[in-house]
Every structure is written in structure tokens, then in C-alpha cells.
Design a protein around this motif. Structure first.
Motif: not given
Ligand SMILES: Nc1ncnc2c1ncn2[C@@H]1O[C@H](COP(=O)(O)OP(=O)(O)OP(=O)(O)O)[C@@H](O)[C@H]1O
Ligand SMILES: Nc1ncnc2c1ncn2[C@@H]1O[C@H](COP(=O)(O)OP(=O)(O)OP(=O)(O)O)[C@@H](O)[C@H]1O
Ligand SMILES: [Mg+2]
Ligand SMILES: [Mg+2]
Lengths: 345, 341
Positions: A78, A80-82, A127, A132, A137-144
Motif C-alpha cells: 500500500y 508503494f508510490k509507483g 479508477e 491522484e 494537505d488533507g484533501v486528495v483527489e483521484s481521477l476516474k
């Protein structure tokens, strides 16, 4: 890259990526079965010792050359950033269609006797775009991401699959009541393609309702067309209903190549290295590959042997409630093959 | 808190949104059963409906929202949502406008209801305000659509804390965070991090984490692995319907939306247009949602009595609606419950 045409009679070269966890054990079983059946294919095996560094150039070359991969699971930690090896392979080689077939396995007590579902899952976007970021800070967006091109392509694949395999119905799974644009586009593309196949029934179903209906009445499903993430979840539901993740094979199909693996990809870290993994899904993924290569006789031969181990013996790995090791199960499959050969001669 | 000042016998007013489709029928069942049980509640009805949406105006009029906020408690039937087009989901609008940040969905195998699956006893806690449901979507160029999933630390910690508090108060032993952080590294990754951090504050509750596809497989084969589940919005929606399927269908599972100041009971299921208006719906889900609401209002005795009556009718199996293989009408089933009170 256009692979050189292979002359008839040549041995087909297949890139084998055993992967991690239970992958190597299952792959060993597959190789043993293929050797015993004298299948005219040869495996080029590549171990990827550092999957977090991406695909080694040698593997990329091999895949480009052979265009056929037998793959084990790669575990993605989890933190892992790559990008995971699994996604690199699927996206890098444009293996846009993930096909998982859940069918009644004779001799296995499944929740339902007549499950026969083919899941056709979009394998490259949605997804899994990998886009992403942290806005503040504290707000994450993830694009579908949903594109018309890829949605039409996967829908077309599902309907052709249905047509060629004599299937009657395609169910498009979505959440277009909430994701009106994204899943709305996916659904609209499916509808458009459906209109070209009037002889195949078409229906659409919301993803949560799909899970609910699948556990209560799975017979109603035939070919199921899904965006990426829903495919992951519904695939797990279907294989679980069919008797277990370890049973059912999967294929990833692209315009110029294909990759085969266990239908629902699990690294099985908990049981790896103990020689008790169930190799059935992997062996049957090999069978799918043989069908892809039009080696139908070899495919039928191996499949019959696997099925008769389930039907005629109680040799089972622990995930299926038995005590057999991977090797014992594999030996049983090979024994059945010998018996079939004997009967024939 | 001011609510604890009122006693069990004071008459209280609760907002009632009958809803679309089968909503009015099952709401009627709730009114009848609660009245028969002598629950000290009177209703204030609000005809929110997709039919009453006026283009260009607020989806839900602000005076209606204000009234529900003022009452603090509400119960609603399902509201219809147009697919692929049209206005935003009213269910969603209501949850967001009222700040109902946690959605509690208990799912338990009911004695007498035959299933093919091992006994399930889980409580699903779904984050209710963000994730895939923020409604931020756009077409980048023709044929390419982006949809945003938003995860915030504030909302993730809030729902995680809610899950652990819930577990503690209800004597549950384990909380499992369900995620897809292997792919959604930042978004689900943050949700998972928040759950881990909050878990550290609750050493008396065991904490586990599981990938969503593992959870969906294991719920079918080994549900005893799970106790309280905490999930992001869409994952919670999917897993709760799956769990509902395992215990006998959407007609049976309750749900309660909780916010800082407002509590809204609603069934998990939709409007069931195929059976609407025919007196065929199963009102159990909304009745059990009402039971959750009564518990939240401190009306334990009434809640227990009603729940017991429902379970008795289901266990005896004489009077059942069609979705459970019976022949009873919604009204007949409701009457059977009332006669058990
Ligand atoms: N081919 C297989 N043979 C036997 N078991 C399998 C096979 N494939 C998957 N499984 C089982 O499916 C489950 C999921 O595997 P995975 O490693 O992805 O999860 P995990 O982290 O081990 O899960 P957990 O720790 O919760 O059991 C494991 O219990 C694994 O043993
Ligand atoms: N309370 C109930 N009683 C009886 N049957 C029900 C009930 N709720 C749902 N069903 C059945 O389950 C089906 C699916 O339910 P539901 O209405 O939630 O579907 P949906 O596609 O989510 O609908 P919607 O778009 O309204 O949310 C219904 O069409 C109906 O046949
Ligand atoms: Mg739902
Ligand atoms: Mg619905």
C-alpha cells in the motif's frame, strides 16, 4: 512492433512471469502439466526480483517478441508510490479486455450449481488511471477516466465474445445514477454497441444491485460487461460463488497479444512457499492460452484431466477443503492425462 | 446534550419523507406499527420526490431541510434517481445537505430466513459525504470524461472515529477498514492511514484492514472474519448491498444516517418501480430502520418490542411478502407484526 510470423510446427515461445507469493508454485504446476501433455510451447521465464523498480528492459523485449505471457500475481504494497507490475503490463501492452469465466466445476460444491458467467472487464482506465494528487494537505483527489474510445472497444469485445461463444445476454454494470457523466458514458457506449447486436439481449444494472442479485440469483447472468474497479469486485463475488478464487482462470486480451493468469489476482501471501496453493486457476489459464493459440486438442485434453480430478477424486488443496499439496494435485492431473491417453490408444 | 433531557414518554415529532415508488406503502407500514406499539411519536410529512423537482430551483427546498434540522430526527422512503442524466440523486442531496456523515448498515442473518450462506453478522459503517459521490465530473474533450473521487482527512477520521465508537458502544470487538489502496494509493491510502491512526486510540478494539475484493469474496465464504466494517462511500454502497443479498435481500436490511445534529433512518433499497403501488413491498427494511432510529432516540423498550414482533413473524414464516417466497401483501404482513405486539 510486429512479431515475425511463426512457421507451422515451430515451438511457440511464451514469456513466463511467475510473480510473487503463490505464483511460482502454481507456475511450476502448469509447466509440469504442459510437459506431460507434450504441448509444443516453450516458456522463457523471467523473475522480477525488484517489482517496485518497474518492468526490466529484458522483460519488455521478451513480451514484445513473444506477445504471449503467462503471469503469476505481483503483490502491490500500500505504501508503494509507483505503478504496479500488473498495471504496467496491462497498460503497457494495451491488454484492454480482462476476461474471467466462472463455470460449474464438476464435483465442487458451489453455492449454486449452474453458475456460468463470463466477466468482461475494462482493463486500462477508469479508477486505475493512477491520476491522484493532494490538492491541499488533507484533501486528495483521484481521477476516474472514462473514454468513449475505450468504452466502445470493451463493449464491442463483450458482444463479439457473446456472439462467438453462443451467449444470449450482455449485462452492463455501472453506477450512472451517481457518476452520471463517467459511468453514463460507459453505459451509453454499451447501449450503442448493443444496438448493432439485436440478437443478443442487453440489460444494464447498477453495481450495488448487481452484487446483491449475483449472490441471490446468479443464474440470471451470462456475459457481464464492467468498468475496471467494479470488475475487480464483481469478479471476486462470482469466483467466490463458483467455489473459490483458486479455480477460475482469466485472460487479458489486447490488439496484438494476450496475457493469462488466475482470474482474480491474489498474491496469496498468507500461504505462499508452503506448497499448498491451488494451481487449478493457473493451469486453466494455460488452457485458455492454448485456445487462444487455437491448439484446441491440447486445451481439451488438459481441461478434461483437471475436471476429472474434481469429478472423480477427492484430491483437493486446502482452499477447497482438502489436504493435498500443490504437487499432489498436479500429479493427479497428470495421472488423469495418462489415463485418458491410455483409453485413446 | 439537550436530547437526553426528554423522557421516554414525551411526545416527539419526527420528519417523515414517504418517498417514491414503494416508499409510501412501506412508510405507511412504519406509521401503523409504531402507532400500534404506542411509540410517542407524531409525524411531520414532507413530500420530497423526484416528481416535485422544479428545474432551476433547489432540489430540496431549504425550508424542508430546515424543518428536518429543527426536528433532528427523520425517516425516509427511497427517492428515485434518474440514470445517466437529469438531476442529482435526492437521497444524496439530503445526506449531504444535512451533514449525515456516517451511514450505519447492520446486516445480520435472520432466524427463519433460509440462505445458502454462512451466518452473517456485520455492521457496515459507510462514509456518507464524499468519495465518488461529490458529483465533480466533466468532459475534458469530447469522448473523454473525468470523475473526481475526493477523500479528506477530516471526513475519513470522523467516520473512522464513529466506527470505533460504535464498536465500543455496541460491544463489538473488531473494526476492519475496507479499501483499494493498492491502486488508489493516495485517496484510499489516506482513508486507510486515518483508520490506522484512529485505531491506535482504541486499543480495546481489534483493527484489521482488507482489500475490497478480498472482503467481497470472504463475506460470501467466511463472513465470521468481519464484525464492524468501515468503508469509503461507493465501497460502502456496494458491500452493503452484497451483504444484504447474503442475508435474504434488500427488503430486510436497515440503515441509519448519522450527522452531528440530525439522524435520518432510511432503507438501503431503492424505489422498486416493478412492484410499486401493488401492496407487494416488504416493509421490513424500513421498519428495522425505524427500530434503529428509536434506539438512537433512547426509546429502547419500544425498539425491542417492535424488533421482536418483526423477528417473530419472520421466524414463524406463516406471513411473508413475495420477495421472501411468501404470498402476503405488505398490509397483511404489517398486520401480522401488529398482532404480535
Ligand atoms: N490459487 C490459490 N490457492 C489457494 N488459495 C488461494 C489461491 N488464490 C488465492 N487464494 C487465497 O485467497 C486469499 C487472498 O489472497 P491474498 O494474499 O491476496 O490475501 P491475503 O493478504 O493473504 O489475505 P488474508 O491475509 O486476509 O488471508 C488468501 O487466503 C489466499 O490464500
Ligand atoms: N422493500 C422491498 N420489498 C420487496 N422487494 C423489494 C424491496 N426493495 C427492493 N425490492 C426488489 O429488489 C429490486 C431492486 O431494488 P431497488 O429498487 O433498490 O433497485 P435499484 O435498481 O437500486 O432501484 P433505484 O433506481 O430505485 O434505486 C426491486 O426492483 C424489487 O424487485
Ligand atoms: Mg445502494
Ligand atoms: Mg438503488
Amino acid at each position: 512492433v510486429y512479431p515475425a510470423a511463426t512457421a507451422v510446427g515451430d515451438t511457440k515461445l511464451i514469456t513466463m512471469l511467475p510473480g510473487e507469493g503463490i505464483g511460482p508454485e502454481c507456475m511450476e504446476a502448469l509447466v509440469a502439466v504442459f510437459e506431460a501433455a507434450h504441448v509444443p510451447v516453450e516458456f522463457e521465464t523471467y523473475h522480477i526480483p525488484e517489482p517496485e523498480k518497474g518492468l526490466p528492459a529484458s522483460v519488455i523485449d521478451a513480451v514484445n517478441r513473444n506477445r504471449l505471457v503467462m503471469k503469476g500475481p505481483f503483490h502491490t504494497p500500500y505504501g508503494f508510490k509507483g505503478t504496479s507490475i500488473n498495471i504496467l503490463l496491462r497498460r503497457g501492452f494495451d491488454l484492454f479486455a480482462n476476461v474471467v469465466h466462472v463455470f460449474p466445476m464438476p464435483g465442487v460444491k458451489a453455492k449454486y450449481d449452474d453458475i456460468d458467467i463470463v466477466l468482461v472487464r475494462e482493463n486500462t482506465e477508469g479508477e486505475y488511471s493512477g491520476l491522484e494528487h493532494s490538492a491541499v494537505d488533507g484533501v486528495v483527489e483521484s481521477l476516474k477516466i472514462v473514454t468513449e474510445e475505450h468504452s466502445l472497444r470493451i463493449a464491442e469485445y463483450a458482444f463479439r465474445y457473446a456472439m462467438r461463444n453462443n451467449r444470449k445476454k450482455v449485462t452492463c454494470v455501472h453506477k450512472a445514477n451517481i457518476l452520471k457523466s463517467a459511468d453514463g458514458l460507459f453505459l451509453e457506449c454499451a447501449r450503442h454497441v448493443a444496438s448493432k447486436y439485436p440478437f443478443i439481449e442487453f440489460e444494464s444494472m447498477i453495481v450495488d444491485a448487481t452484487c446483491m442479485r449475483m449472490v441471490s440469483n446468479p443464474e440470471q447472468f451470462d456475459v457481464v460487461l464492467l468498468p475496471n474497479l467494479y470488475g475487480n469486485i464483481v469478479g471476486s463475488v462470482a469466483t467466490s460463488l463458483g467455489g473459490g478464487t483458486g479455480l477460475f482462470p482469466g485472460a487479458n486480451i489486447g490488439p496484438s497479444g494476450a496475457m493469462f493468469e488466475q482470474g482474480v489476482r491474489h498474491a496469496g501471501k498468507g500461504i505462499s512457499g508452503r506448497g499448498i496453493a491451488n494451481p487449478t486457476a493457473t493451469i486453466l489459464a494455460g488452457v485458455m492460452m492454448l485456445r487462444y493459440l487455437k491448439m484446441f486438442d491440447f486445451a481439451d485434453f488438459i481441461q478434461d484431466a483437471v475436471m476429472s480430478v474434481y469429478q472423480e477424486t477427492d484430491i483437493r488443496t486446502p482452499d477447497m477443503g482438502g489436504k493435498a499439496t500443490t504437487k499432489q494435485f498436479t500429479a493427479a492431473v497428470i495421472e488423469k492425462m495418462d489415463a485418458i491417453m491410455e483409453e485413446l490408444s | 446534550h439537550w436530547r437526553t433531557l426528554s423522557t421516554a414518554n414525551t411526545m416527539r415529532t419526527v420528519a417523515l419523507i414517504p418517498g417514491d415508488g414503494i416508499g409510501p406503502e412501506i412508510s405507511d407500514a412504519v406509521k401503523k406499527v409504531l402507532a400500534a406499539a404506542g411509540v410517542p411519536i407524531q409525524w411531520e410529512e414532507y413530500p420530497i420526490s423526484t416528481k416535485n423537482v422544479v428545474p432551476g430551483q433547489d432540489l430540496i427546498p431549504s425550508n424542508v431541510l430546515d424543518s428536518i434540522r429543527r426536528l433532528g430526527y427523520g425517516i425516509k422512503g427511497p427517492l428515485e434517481t434518474p440514470i445517466g442524466k437529469g438531476h442529482k440523486s435526492l437521497n444524496l442531496t439530503l445526506r449531504q445537505a444535512l451533514g449525515l456523515y456516517a451511514n450505519v448498515r447492520p446486516c445480520r442473518t435472520i432466524p427463519g430466513i433460509q440462505t445458502k450462506f454462512p451466518a452473517v453478522d456485520v455492521v457496515i459503517i459507510r462514509e456518507n459525504t464524499e468519495g465518488e459521490y461529490v458529483g465533480l465530473e466533466h468532459e475534458v474533450v469530447p469522448g473523454v470524461v473525468e470523475s473526481l473521487k475526493v477523500i479528506t482527512r477530516v471526513a475519513s477520521e470522523r467516520v473512522a472515529r464513529f466506527a470505533f465508537e460504535f464498536a465500543r458502544q455496541n460491544k463489538r470487538r473488531r473494526v476492519t477498514a475496507i479499501h483499494k489502496a493498492s491502486v488508489l494509493k493516495l485517496s484510499d491510502g489516506m482513508f486507510l492511514d486515518c483508520c490506522r491512526r484512529i485505531a491506535a486510540e482504541y486499543p480495546d478494539i481489534e483493527f484489521k484492514e482488507a482489500l475490497i475484493e478480498l472482503c467481497s469474496g470472504y463475506l460470501i465464504s467466511q463472513p465470521e472474519r468481519y464484525d464492524v466494517l468501515v468503508l469509503t462511500n461507493l465501497a460502502g454502497d456496494i458491500i452493503s448491498d452484497l451483504a444484504a443479498g447474503l442475508v435474504g435481500g434488500l427488503g430486510l436490511t436497515a440503515s441509519l444516517n448519522k450527522g452531528e445534529h440530525t439522524v435520518l433512518a432510511e432503507a438501503v433499497h431503492g424505489t422498486a418501480p416493478d412492484i410499486a403501488g401493488k401492496d407487494l413491498a416488504n416493509p421490513t427494511a424500513l421498519l428495522l430502520s425505524a427500530v434503529l432510529l428509536l434506539r438512537d432516540m433512547g426509546l429502547q423498550e419500544h425498539a425491542n418490542r417492535i424488533e421482536h414482533a418483526i423477528y417473530t413473524v419472520l421466524r414463524e414464516g406463516q406471513v411473508r411478502t413475495r420477495d421472501l417466497g411468501g404470498k402476503a401483501l405488505c398490509s397483511e404482513y404489517t398486520q401480522a407484526i401488529i398482532s404480535k405486539l
